[in-house]
Design a protein around this motif. Sequence first.
Motif, short mmCIF file in Angstrom:
data_model
loop_
_atom_site.label_atom_id
_atom_site.label_comp_id
_atom_site.label_asym_id
_atom_site.label_seq_id
_atom_site.Cartn_x
_atom_site.Cartn_y
_atom_site.Cartn_z
N THR A 33 31.20 48.03 46.71
CA THR A 33 31.59 46.68 46.27
C THR A 33 32.07 45.97 47.69
OG1 THR A 33 33.33 47.87 45.24
CG2 THR A 33 31.82 46.84 43.86
N GLY A 34 33.05 46.52 48.46
CA GLY A 34 33.28 45.99 49.64
C GLY A 34 32.07 45.21 50.13
N ASP A 35 30.93 46.05 50.45
CA ASP A 35 29.90 45.55 51.36
C ASP A 35 29.27 44.35 50.43
OD1 ASP A 35 30.40 47.31 53.39
OD2 ASP A 35 28.53 48.38 52.65
N LEU A 36 29.17 44.78 49.21
CA LEU A 36 28.49 43.39 48.64
C LEU A 36 29.30 42.21 48.37
CD1 LEU A 36 27.79 45.48 45.01
CD2 LEU A 36 25.84 44.74 46.98
N PHE A 37 30.71 42.22 48.56
CA PHE A 37 31.41 41.16 48.51
C PHE A 37 31.21 40.27 50.02
CE2 PHE A 37 34.39 42.96 44.94
CZ PHE A 37 33.76 42.37 44.02
N ARG A 38 31.59 41.23 50.98
CA ARG A 38 31.29 40.57 52.15
C ARG A 38 30.11 39.98 52.35
NH1 ARG A 38 34.68 44.97 53.54
NH2 ARG A 38 33.12 46.60 53.27
N ALA A 39 28.86 40.48 51.76
CA ALA A 39 27.58 39.90 52.07
C ALA A 39 27.46 38.60 51.34
CB ALA A 39 26.25 40.88 51.34
N SER A 62 38.92 40.50 40.59
CA SER A 62 39.17 40.54 39.16
C SER A 62 38.30 41.58 38.77
CB SER A 62 39.21 39.37 38.38
OG SER A 62 37.97 38.98 38.24
N ASP A 63 38.69 42.42 37.60
CA ASP A 63 37.68 43.16 37.25
C ASP A 63 36.31 42.71 36.62
OD1 ASP A 63 39.48 45.39 37.65
OD2 ASP A 63 40.38 45.39 35.65
N ASP A 64 36.46 41.56 36.15
CA ASP A 64 35.53 40.84 35.37
C ASP A 64 34.24 40.48 36.57
OD1 ASP A 64 34.03 39.78 33.21
OD2 ASP A 64 34.80 37.64 33.97
N THR A 66 34.14 41.57 39.50
CA THR A 66 33.56 42.94 40.14
C THR A 66 32.39 43.69 39.30
OG1 THR A 66 35.92 43.29 41.26
CG2 THR A 66 34.58 45.18 41.35
N ASN A 67 32.95 43.73 37.88
CA ASN A 67 31.81 44.58 37.19
C ASN A 67 30.63 43.71 37.00
OD1 ASN A 67 33.70 46.46 36.54
ND2 ASN A 67 34.59 45.29 34.68
N ARG A 68 30.68 42.40 37.22
CA ARG A 68 29.35 41.75 36.95
C ARG A 68 28.84 41.77 38.31
NH1 ARG A 68 30.44 35.60 36.31
NH2 ARG A 68 32.58 36.18 36.21
N VAL A 69 29.12 41.76 39.49
CA VAL A 69 28.44 41.81 40.86
C VAL A 69 27.73 43.54 40.57
CG1 VAL A 69 28.92 42.23 43.17
CG2 VAL A 69 29.98 40.46 42.05
N VAL A 70 28.50 44.45 40.17
CA VAL A 70 27.99 45.73 39.98
C VAL A 70 26.84 45.82 39.24
CG1 VAL A 70 28.60 48.28 39.43
CG2 VAL A 70 29.97 47.01 40.80
N GLU A 71 27.09 45.17 38.05
CA GLU A 71 25.96 45.12 37.17
C GLU A 71 24.58 44.38 37.65
OE1 GLU A 71 26.91 42.75 33.53
OE2 GLU A 71 25.16 43.46 32.27
N GLU A 72 24.83 43.41 38.38
CA GLU A 72 23.76 43.00 39.16
C GLU A 72 23.13 43.95 40.16
OE1 GLU A 72 23.46 39.15 41.62
OE2 GLU A 72 24.63 38.54 39.75
N ARG A 73 23.75 44.44 40.71
CA ARG A 73 23.53 45.45 41.85
C ARG A 73 22.54 46.64 41.10
NH1 ARG A 73 20.86 48.19 44.42
NH2 ARG A 73 21.22 49.13 46.44
N PRO A 89 34.59 52.55 40.79
CA PRO A 89 35.66 51.53 40.47
C PRO A 89 37.03 51.69 41.29
CG PRO A 89 35.02 53.34 38.84
CD PRO A 89 34.29 53.68 40.36
N ARG A 90 37.88 50.63 41.17
CA ARG A 90 39.26 50.68 41.87
C ARG A 90 40.20 50.61 40.67
NH1 ARG A 90 37.43 49.09 47.26
NH2 ARG A 90 38.91 48.11 48.19
N THR A 91 40.16 50.45 39.57
CA THR A 91 40.97 50.45 38.44
C THR A 91 40.29 51.23 37.14
OG1 THR A 91 40.17 48.40 37.47
CG2 THR A 91 41.70 47.89 39.21
N PRO A 92 41.31 51.77 36.57
CA PRO A 92 40.81 52.44 35.09
C PRO A 92 39.94 51.31 34.50
CG PRO A 92 43.16 53.05 35.48
CD PRO A 92 42.66 51.81 36.59
N ASP A 93 40.10 50.19 34.23
CA ASP A 93 39.39 49.07 33.50
C ASP A 93 37.97 49.03 33.94
OD1 ASP A 93 41.46 48.69 31.63
OD2 ASP A 93 41.93 46.72 32.29
N GLN A 94 37.83 48.97 35.39
CA GLN A 94 36.50 49.00 35.94
C GLN A 94 35.96 50.63 35.51
OE1 GLN A 94 36.59 48.23 40.25
NE2 GLN A 94 37.63 46.32 39.74
#
Length: 234
Positions: A33-39, A62-64, A66-73, A89-94
């Motif tokens: 996710t760090g790479d996805l955000f940096r991109a 935010s979890d919301d 982050t999860n959306r970016v992962v869903e897309e990936r 994930p970085r948090t239990p909610d993720q």
Amino acid sequence: MGLYIILIGVQGAGKGVQAQFITRDYGIPQISTGDLFRAMKTRTDALAQEIQRIMAEGKLISDDITNRVVEERLQQPDVAHGAIFDGYPRTPDQAAWLEQHLAKKGEKIGAVLYMKLDFYDAFRRAFGRVRAASGDAFNVYSQAEAIEWKWVDHPEKAHPPRLEAWLKGSNEKLERRPDDASADAIIKRIDIFRATTAPLLDYYRAKGLVHEVDAAASIEAVTDQIKSILDTLR
Ligand code: AMP
């Protein structure tokens, strides 16, 4: 069924190197996710700019979002047979979101690989890392015998002399990467890792998914440990 793995490890534990081997041998991509955000840095929309601002402050997105970016990936075709998650994930909610999302596709996390490295070793791997002009990397702690130290007068003589590292038997000066040069910043990163990882490991331990890997071992030995864990999942 795909192979979905989560890699957890402090900076310096060797996640990147091991992810490369898993991708090669098991045919699943690494999703960081760090790479996805940096991109997203080059994007000019409000969401992308907000993400860069939060990252620059060293805070979590935010979890919301982050999860959306992962869903897309996870909709990309290369993820058809699974994925290695890194930094997510970085948090239990993720973690809970990911579990539900995979369940909808009849998939689940196969293993959480905790690449365990003593935090002081992690510090020495980061703070001790130096590079010669040739690009060759050394560590001032584990390869002390290859390194020569010199006191050099500070250009503004009012300051104390500087300690410089040189490669023995050559004239090559060894330099730290700027982001490794601050001991305080490294300690802060390790501390954040410790604080955020504990609840996550508890979450996955309760599900019996955590496998501890001794990340202090050599690259090859760590690869062997991971291989034997993943082969039992097949
Ligand atoms: P990393 O390269 O994994 O250290 O991530 C760099 C930055 O991206 C972090 O400091 C956070 O700001 C953000 N980030 C990466 N992964 C996550 C995540 N799973 N949840 C929230 N923020 C994240």
